[in-house]
Scaffold this motif. Structure first.
Motif, mmCIF file in Angstrom:
data_model
loop_
_atom_site.group_PDB
_atom_site.id
_atom_site.type_symbol
_atom_site.label_atom_id
_atom_site.label_comp_id
_atom_site.label_asym_id
_atom_site.label_seq_id
_atom_site.Cartn_x
_atom_site.Cartn_y
_atom_site.Cartn_z
ATOM 1 N N GLY A 1 39.365 21.753 -19.264
ATOM 2 C CA GLY A 1 40.474 21.348 -19.784
ATOM 3 C C GLY A 1 40.813 19.705 -19.125
ATOM 4 N N GLU A 2 40.932 18.746 -20.052
ATOM 5 C CA GLU A 2 41.238 17.330 -19.525
ATOM 6 C C GLU A 2 42.618 17.398 -19.195
ATOM 7 O OE1 GLU A 2 37.938 14.444 -21.578
ATOM 8 O OE2 GLU A 2 39.717 14.790 -22.826
ATOM 9 N N TYR A 3 43.041 16.218 -18.243
ATOM 10 C CA TYR A 3 43.981 15.813 -17.868
ATOM 11 C C TYR A 3 44.045 14.350 -17.143
ATOM 12 C CZ TYR A 3 42.774 17.447 -13.210
ATOM 13 O OH TYR A 3 42.382 17.565 -11.740
ATOM 14 N N LEU A 4 45.441 14.090 -17.150
ATOM 15 C CA LEU A 4 45.447 12.804 -16.150
ATOM 16 C C LEU A 4 45.975 13.086 -14.958
ATOM 17 C CD1 LEU A 4 47.327 10.252 -18.636
ATOM 18 C CD2 LEU A 4 45.008 9.836 -17.906
ATOM 19 N N TYR A 5 45.065 12.381 -13.977
ATOM 20 C CA TYR A 5 45.459 12.657 -12.335
ATOM 21 C C TYR A 5 45.775 11.353 -11.709
ATOM 22 C CZ TYR A 5 44.960 13.301 -7.527
ATOM 23 O OH TYR A 5 45.202 13.121 -6.064
ATOM 24 N N SER A 6 47.119 11.419 -10.943
ATOM 25 C CA SER A 6 47.595 10.298 -10.298
ATOM 26 C C SER A 6 47.839 10.989 -8.788
ATOM 27 C CB SER A 6 48.638 9.736 -10.761
ATOM 28 O OG SER A 6 49.199 8.811 -9.981
ATOM 29 N N PRO B 1 66.175 11.978 -14.491
ATOM 30 C CA PRO B 1 66.720 12.642 -15.577
ATOM 31 C C PRO B 1 65.454 12.653 -16.714
ATOM 32 C CG PRO B 1 68.241 10.517 -15.319
ATOM 33 C CD PRO B 1 66.881 10.625 -14.200
ATOM 34 N N ILE B 2 65.759 13.731 -17.474
ATOM 35 C CA ILE B 2 64.508 14.021 -18.422
ATOM 36 C C ILE B 2 64.613 12.562 -19.228
ATOM 37 C CG2 ILE B 2 64.039 15.527 -20.200
ATOM 38 C CD1 ILE B 2 65.376 17.791 -18.821
ATOM 39 N N GLY B 3 63.264 12.375 -19.937
ATOM 40 C CA GLY B 3 63.086 11.112 -20.759
ATOM 41 C C GLY B 3 62.961 10.106 -19.866
ATOM 42 N N THR B 4 62.958 9.770 -18.533
ATOM 43 C CA THR B 4 62.647 8.806 -17.664
ATOM 44 C C THR B 4 61.199 8.422 -17.847
ATOM 45 O OG1 THR B 4 64.464 9.348 -16.136
ATOM 46 C CG2 THR B 4 62.715 7.720 -15.526
ATOM 47 N N ARG B 5 61.182 7.098 -18.091
ATOM 48 C CA ARG B 5 59.579 6.724 -18.302
ATOM 49 C C ARG B 5 59.261 6.016 -16.848
ATOM 50 N NH1 ARG B 5 58.063 4.564 -24.109
ATOM 51 N NH2 ARG B 5 58.861 6.521 -25.125
ATOM 52 N N PHE B 6 57.917 6.026 -16.604
ATOM 53 C CA PHE B 6 57.133 5.515 -15.396
ATOM 54 C C PHE B 6 56.094 4.814 -15.937
ATOM 55 C CE2 PHE B 6 59.205 9.739 -14.665
ATOM 56 C CZ PHE B 6 60.141 9.674 -13.671
ATOM 57 N N ILE B 7 55.706 4.095 -14.913
ATOM 58 C CA ILE B 7 54.201 3.686 -14.900
ATOM 59 C C ILE B 7 53.680 4.113 -13.536
ATOM 60 C CG2 ILE B 7 52.638 1.433 -14.792
ATOM 61 C CD1 ILE B 7 54.178 1.377 -17.355
ATOM 62 N N ILE B 8 52.368 4.833 -14.044
ATOM 63 C CA ILE B 8 51.554 5.262 -12.780
ATOM 64 C C ILE B 8 50.121 5.043 -12.950
ATOM 65 C CG2 ILE B 8 52.977 7.458 -12.573
ATOM 66 C CD1 ILE B 8 50.807 8.889 -14.041
ATOM 67 N N ARG B 9 49.486 4.854 -11.760
ATOM 68 C CA ARG B 9 48.052 4.570 -11.606
ATOM 69 C C ARG B 9 47.389 5.842 -11.802
ATOM 70 N NH1 ARG B 9 44.358 3.641 -6.801
ATOM 71 N NH2 ARG B 9 42.595 2.697 -7.731
ATOM 72 N N ALA B 10 46.575 6.257 -13.099
ATOM 73 C CA ALA B 10 45.898 7.435 -13.177
ATOM 74 C C ALA B 10 44.545 7.374 -13.708
ATOM 75 C CB ALA B 10 46.748 8.526 -14.241
ATOM 76 N N THR B 11 43.605 8.478 -13.855
ATOM 77 C CA THR B 11 42.607 8.479 -14.275
ATOM 78 C C THR B 11 42.345 9.597 -15.262
ATOM 79 O OG1 THR B 11 39.861 8.385 -13.751
ATOM 80 C CG2 THR B 11 41.315 9.593 -12.582
ATOM 81 N N LEU B 12 41.666 9.705 -16.121
ATOM 82 C CA LEU B 12 41.244 10.856 -16.938
ATOM 83 C C LEU B 12 40.324 11.853 -16.200
ATOM 84 C CD1 LEU B 12 41.669 12.391 -19.728
ATOM 85 C CD2 LEU B 12 39.903 10.985 -20.644
ATOM 86 N N THR B 13 40.371 12.909 -16.046
ATOM 87 C CA THR B 13 39.515 13.943 -15.388
ATOM 88 C C THR B 13 39.585 15.168 -16.261
ATOM 89 O OG1 THR B 13 38.676 14.479 -13.319
ATOM 90 C CG2 THR B 13 41.228 14.443 -13.656
ATOM 91 N N ASP B 14 39.107 16.176 -15.516
ATOM 92 C CA ASP B 14 38.795 17.523 -16.082
ATOM 93 C C ASP B 14 38.958 18.622 -15.106
ATOM 94 O OD1 ASP B 14 36.247 17.210 -15.411
ATOM 95 O OD2 ASP B 14 35.351 17.527 -17.400
ATOM 96 N N ARG B 15 38.942 19.703 -15.381
ATOM 97 C CA ARG B 15 38.773 20.905 -14.780
ATOM 98 C C ARG B 15 37.628 21.679 -15.029
ATOM 99 N NH1 ARG B 15 43.858 20.900 -12.628
ATOM 100 N NH2 ARG B 15 45.606 20.624 -14.078
ATOM 101 N N GLU B 16 37.335 22.669 -14.001
ATOM 102 C CA GLU B 16 35.773 23.298 -14.186
ATOM 103 C C GLU B 16 35.939 24.052 -15.584
ATOM 104 O OE1 GLU B 16 34.553 25.710 -10.975
ATOM 105 O OE2 GLU B 16 35.012 24.113 -9.670
#
Length: 87
Positions: free
Chosen positions: A72-77, A54-69
């Protein structure tokens, strides 16, 4: 130009953005308010988080901050990694 940041555990949540212009799909994932990352930061992860819960569900993910060429920065998992669903 990839950044070389370590992976860390990040709490994220599913949500429906006010505008989906330029975005794919209705439901997206973002860092939770009050965490280490802005809620405006996009998260690339398993689509199951936005389709199977459901919308609003929270999760714990393993991620890193990265960027596109284009800069634009984003978190990747990786979509194959385990995810903890929070109550």
């Amino acid at each position: 130009m990839a950044q070389d940041n370590p992976y860390e555990m990040v709490e994220v949540e599913s949500y429906v953005p006010k505008s989906t212009s330029g975005l794919r799909g209705k439901v997206h994932i973002r860092p939770v308010p009050g965490g280490n990352y802005s809620t405006d930061l996009r998260v690339e992860c398993s689509k199951k988080l936005s389709t199977d819960y459901p919308i609003g569900t929270r999760f714990i993910i393993r991620a890193t901050l990265t960027d596109r060429e284009d800069g634009g920065e984003y978190l990747y998992s990786n979509y194959r990694w385990p995810v903890k669903v929070l109550p």
